[in-house]
Design a protein around this motif. Sequence first.
Motif, PDB file in Angstrom:
ATOM      1  N   LEU A 176      -8.058  -0.531   5.367  1.00  0.00           N
ATOM      2  CA  LEU A 176      -8.853  -0.878   4.189  1.00  0.00           C
ATOM      3  C   LEU A 176      -9.672   0.306   3.690  1.00  0.00           C
ATOM      4  O   LEU A 176      -9.828   0.504   2.480  1.00  0.00           O
ATOM      5  CB  LEU A 176      -9.783  -2.058   4.518  1.00  0.00           C
ATOM      6  CG  LEU A 176     -10.699  -2.552   3.399  1.00  0.00           C
ATOM      7  CD1 LEU A 176      -9.878  -3.062   2.215  1.00  0.00           C
ATOM      8  CD2 LEU A 176     -11.627  -3.655   3.910  1.00  0.00           C
ATOM      9  N   GLU A 181      -5.514  -3.565  -1.209  1.00  0.00           N
ATOM     10  CA  GLU A 181      -6.838  -3.524  -0.571  1.00  0.00           C
ATOM     11  C   GLU A 181      -7.515  -4.890  -0.609  1.00  0.00           C
ATOM     12  O   GLU A 181      -8.185  -5.290   0.359  1.00  0.00           O
ATOM     13  CB  GLU A 181      -7.708  -2.472  -1.263  1.00  0.00           C
ATOM     14  CG  GLU A 181      -7.251  -1.042  -0.989  1.00  0.00           C
ATOM     15  CD  GLU A 181      -8.015  -0.019  -1.809  1.00  0.00           C
ATOM     16  OE1 GLU A 181      -8.783  -0.443  -2.716  1.00  0.00           O
ATOM     17  OE2 GLU A 181      -7.862   1.182  -1.549  1.00  0.00           O
ATOM     18  N   LEU A 232       0.830  -1.202   0.000  1.00  0.00           N
ATOM     19  CA  LEU A 232       0.000   0.000   0.000  1.00  0.00           C
ATOM     20  C   LEU A 232       0.868   1.257   0.000  1.00  0.00           C
ATOM     21  O   LEU A 232       0.549   2.247  -0.682  1.00  0.00           O
ATOM     22  CB  LEU A 232      -0.921  -0.018   1.219  1.00  0.00           C
ATOM     23  CG  LEU A 232      -2.118   0.947   1.223  1.00  0.00           C
ATOM     24  CD1 LEU A 232      -2.973   0.759  -0.024  1.00  0.00           C
ATOM     25  CD2 LEU A 232      -2.957   0.736   2.484  1.00  0.00           C
ATOM     26  N   VAL A 247     -12.998  -2.119  -3.236  1.00  0.00           N
ATOM     27  CA  VAL A 247     -11.669  -2.733  -3.282  1.00  0.00           C
ATOM     28  C   VAL A 247     -11.176  -2.699  -4.724  1.00  0.00           C
ATOM     29  O   VAL A 247     -11.720  -3.389  -5.593  1.00  0.00           O
ATOM     30  CB  VAL A 247     -11.705  -4.185  -2.763  1.00  0.00           C
ATOM     31  CG1 VAL A 247     -10.358  -4.860  -2.943  1.00  0.00           C
ATOM     32  CG2 VAL A 247     -12.121  -4.204  -1.303  1.00  0.00           C
TER      33      VAL A 247
END
Length: 439
Positions: free
Chosen positions: A86, A173, A29, A168
Amino acid sequence: MKPGFYTIMAAQFFSSLADNALLIAAIALLAQLAAPAWMTPLLKLFFVLSYVLLAAFVAAFADSRPKGQVMFITNTIKIIGCAAMLFGAHPLASYAIVGLGAAAYSPAKYGILTELLPPEKLVAANGWIEGLTVGSIIAGTVLGGVLISTKVSASLMSFDLPLFNTGVDSPAESAISIIMFIYLIAALFNLKIPDTGARYPEQRLDPIQLTKDFFVGFHILWRDRLGQISLAVTTLFWGAGATLQFIVLKWAETALNMNLSQGAILQAVSAIGVAGGAVWAASRIPLKSALNVLPYGVVMGLLVCIMAIYHIEYIPSIVLFKIGALEVNFNLLPAYLLLITVGWLAGYFVVPMNALLQHRGHVLLSAGHSIAVQNFNENLSVLMMLMLYALLIWLDVPVPIVITGFGLGVALTMWLVIKKHQANQAEYDSLHLIGEAKH
């Protein structure tokens, strides 16, 4: 082992599995956000910050109620941190929330062992818990690497729920959404952990007094001749281990030409060695012989230095065999063997030291308070070593120099610990204290 022991092990496995998979997803991420390279080791730093800042308070919380309840509550905090990541929170802040849950989870996880089992079972119990923890590191690291891989993440992102937009839309994610379910599995096992019946005096609520009590326990363990040696070793081990995670990823990139997904699998190779060493120690080393393993720490540090001189181009690239999309090349075998050996030595010397420290902590303090002191020291070491590593990466110090300095530092520190133990023994024999009853 008593039946409740295996429920504790299952809960620990799945919670730690999710922690380690989430670390790889968080690194992906950060890459997705184009974060600078020095920010990657800060993930672990933010994770362990709570272990240091909240040590005095999580100890009281762990001893305030049955340990199974504590583990359920703190695992729920991890789920909140995972959900925050998330739904768009910064990875550093989100992983810090997960670290908060882990910091409060740990005193209960280890403290319940001293409530449930007699001293002579602690080395075996620690072999189990370290073996399963390392197993979860292996599985979690591999799982994280697999979940962020192009093929698997594309499959996960193609999955749609009727009348509901999941939001997502990236490999990281999609990985985090799966990891949340693993935390939920751990929570179900937490609910099944039996109450050991251990009860402690009502815990203080005054933060000043709690801090004073914590540092009283801190000084008691560091003054104890057995406690100080085992505490020094575990403090070094966890600081070195956390830093080595990132060193291996960087080494895989520069010396082995691997990407993050492949480097995550390489991390798991060293963890296989740790698991083997932990199981071997659990089966071979009684608590009274725990201090005999100290020289293995010196050897481990020196072996790490060999990583600095190896490069994949030194040996021809020949594919030995394939497992699905994974190729095992001849020129990677030295790297695998080196990491497995380093891991084996680490697991072999840390498990008896961990058991001895838990035993002395239980004798001199309470279960929760002794583990909180241990966590404070170990994670302060993690913070310091990760900050140093992040600084070296920011200064663009060559990876071989970083590896060599790291290995020599570990070897020298372990040699100094051995000398301190020998000096203690020269004054009077303290080994008779091993196995004594709680004061």
